[in-house]
Design a protein around this motif. Structure first.
Motif, short mmCIF file in Angstrom:
data_model
loop_
_atom_site.label_atom_id
_atom_site.label_comp_id
_atom_site.label_asym_id
_atom_site.label_seq_id
_atom_site.Cartn_x
_atom_site.Cartn_y
_atom_site.Cartn_z
N SER A 199 -82.97 -132.96 -72.29
CA SER A 199 -82.98 -134.24 -71.59
C SER A 199 -83.69 -134.12 -70.25
O SER A 199 -83.65 -133.08 -69.59
CB SER A 199 -81.53 -134.70 -71.37
N LYS A 215 -85.19 -129.82 -59.13
CA LYS A 215 -84.94 -130.98 -59.97
C LYS A 215 -85.97 -131.18 -61.08
O LYS A 215 -85.69 -131.90 -62.05
CB LYS A 215 -84.91 -132.25 -59.11
N GLU A 221 -86.21 -129.87 -67.41
CA GLU A 221 -85.36 -130.40 -68.47
C GLU A 221 -84.01 -129.69 -68.44
O GLU A 221 -83.92 -128.54 -68.02
CB GLU A 221 -86.02 -130.17 -69.84
N THR A 222 -82.98 -130.36 -68.89
CA THR A 222 -81.70 -129.71 -69.07
C THR A 222 -81.42 -129.62 -70.56
O THR A 222 -81.83 -130.48 -71.34
CB THR A 222 -80.57 -130.48 -68.37
N ASP A 241 -82.96 -136.82 -68.24
CA ASP A 241 -82.21 -137.93 -67.65
C ASP A 241 -81.83 -137.67 -66.19
O ASP A 241 -81.76 -138.59 -65.39
CB ASP A 241 -80.96 -138.21 -68.48
N GLU A 242 -81.60 -136.42 -65.84
CA GLU A 242 -81.22 -136.06 -64.48
C GLU A 242 -82.37 -135.41 -63.71
O GLU A 242 -82.17 -134.92 -62.59
CB GLU A 242 -80.02 -135.11 -64.50
N ALA A 243 -83.55 -135.40 -64.29
CA ALA A 243 -84.69 -134.71 -63.67
C ALA A 243 -85.38 -135.59 -62.63
O ALA A 243 -85.22 -136.82 -62.61
CB ALA A 243 -85.70 -134.31 -64.74
N ALA A 244 -86.15 -134.95 -61.76
CA ALA A 244 -87.02 -135.66 -60.81
C ALA A 244 -88.31 -134.87 -60.69
O ALA A 244 -88.31 -133.65 -60.55
CB ALA A 244 -86.34 -135.78 -59.45
N ASN A 264 -80.09 -123.73 -69.91
CA ASN A 264 -81.15 -124.31 -69.09
C ASN A 264 -81.89 -123.26 -68.28
O ASN A 264 -83.01 -123.47 -67.85
CB ASN A 264 -80.59 -125.38 -68.15
N LYS A 289 -86.68 -138.85 -56.54
CA LYS A 289 -85.43 -138.63 -55.83
C LYS A 289 -85.73 -138.67 -54.33
O LYS A 289 -86.74 -138.12 -53.88
CB LYS A 289 -84.80 -137.29 -56.20
#
Length: 351
Positions: free
Chosen positions: A196, A279, A282-283, A198-201, A341, A255
């Motif tokens: 994902s 940031k 990917e996670t 989704d939490e990346a920048a 990760n 971010k």
């Protein structure tokens, strides 16, 4: 099979053997600063009533699994108690205010465990000296997390806290690199993998606020700024950006962070680059279901061999257990959440 399961009063010495009364036993270990948990059902017996604070001891195949205390008891129409017990790390949720001198994570772990009045041991210590700081109205877990994060950033080595039966230990990760293979021909019964952004920048902006009237900068968050009644005509912002090349692949994921007071342009740029590196990734989440083994606990690592995962383009070899849920039943099984990760940092340690 269960070889010991007792519940006892903490100070009176009264103890009950409840092996024949327990069912639905689940044991959870978690590296995310959460207490080890044992949940189970207990058949009603009029000669014994579980109470909050009771001592619970559980062994499986002569292996010491759990030592802790009852924190929650419920009773329903099926004439069973449903009980939640936590190990001694639960007392690291106690809150306090401390002024830390220059000290190591080992020193701070020893201090908070003494204050929480729990037996403890530094299995793997660190010589890295953390700066003096104030911890005001924080849990001992929060204090340790802050110190562990700073130690990892400085030394490239991860530490964690886990209960080894009745002793709380500070350990280096991975604690035990198991020779166990979890895979198609060994233990594995199911898996799921997810990646994902989704939490990346991939775009980071460091902002400094300028106020014409006072000629001062502020690091106040945007939420408080909106409610502060500041004059838009006298407020402006300076921006320092750091942008990755994969914007064309992911789109712009930005971010924002406020600059520290008195930070100059070079410092703002350095912080932007640091935050982008942190940031812009990917996670990955790998969850495994496998046959039970008591050594599969959070903090240990195992070898992964899953053909379908490799064929789908994901090569995961030795990786670590972040959370383990053991369900003790006729079919003893484990549900594992793995760290994929980034690799463990042991090989790059500067210590």
């Amino acid at each position: 099979m269960i070889t010991k399961f007792t519940i006892g009063r903490r100070h009176s010495g009264d103890t009950w053997n409840v092996i024949n009364l327990v069912s639905d036993i689940k044991w959870v270990t978690d590296l995310n600063f959460a207490a080890g948990t044992l949940t189970f059902d207990l058949l009603f017996d009029s000669s014994f009533y579980p109470q909050d604070g009771d001592v619970v001891e559980f062994q499986w195949d002569e292996q010491k699994i759990f030592y802790g205390y009852v924190f929650k008891v419920s009773f329903k129409e099926d004439k069973k108690f449903s009980i939640t017990a936590y190990d001694k790390t639960r007392y690291l949720k106690n809150e306090d205010s401390l002024v830390w001198p220059i000290s190591t994570i080992s020193d701070r772990f020893d201090t908070v465990c003494k204050m929480a009045e729990i037996s403890h041991k530094v299995v793997n210590g660190s010589d890295y000296k953390l700066p003096a700081e104030v911890a005001d109205n924080k849990t001992y877990f929060d204090m340790l997390k802050s110190s562990i994060d700073k130690t990892q950033k400085a030394t490239n080595q991860m530490y964690y806290v886990l209960a080894n039966y009745d002793v709380v230990e500070l350990r280096k990760a991975p604690y035990n690199e198991l020779n166990i293979i979890v895979g198609d021909q060994s233990l594995l019964t199911g898996f799921s993998f997810e990646k994902s952004i989704d939490e990346a920048a991939n775009s980071v902006r460091i902002i400094k606020k300028n106020q014409a009237e006072s000629q001062q900068t502020s690091s106040t968050s945007s939420v408080s700024e909106e409610s502060s009644g500041e004059d838009p005509a006298k407020t402006s912002f300076n921006y320092t950006d750091s942008i990755a090349g994969n914007v064309q692949d992911w789109g712009k994921l930005q971010k924002v962070e406020n600059a520290k007071d008195k930070a100059n342009d070079a410092q703002m740029k350095q912080r932007a680059d640091e935050l982008l590196k942190e940031k812009n990734k990917e996670t990955y989440t790998l969850s495994l279901t496998c046959l039970g083994d008591t050594s599969l606990i959070a903090g240990n690592s195992v070898n992964i061999q899953i053909d379908d995962l490799s064929k789908a383009g994901f090569w995961i070899n030795n990786t670590a257990i972040m959370k383990a849920t053991h369900t003790f039943d006729v079919d003893y099984k484990c549900d594992l959440e793995m760290k994929v990760n980034e690799p463990w940092l042991e090989n790059n340690s500067s210590e």
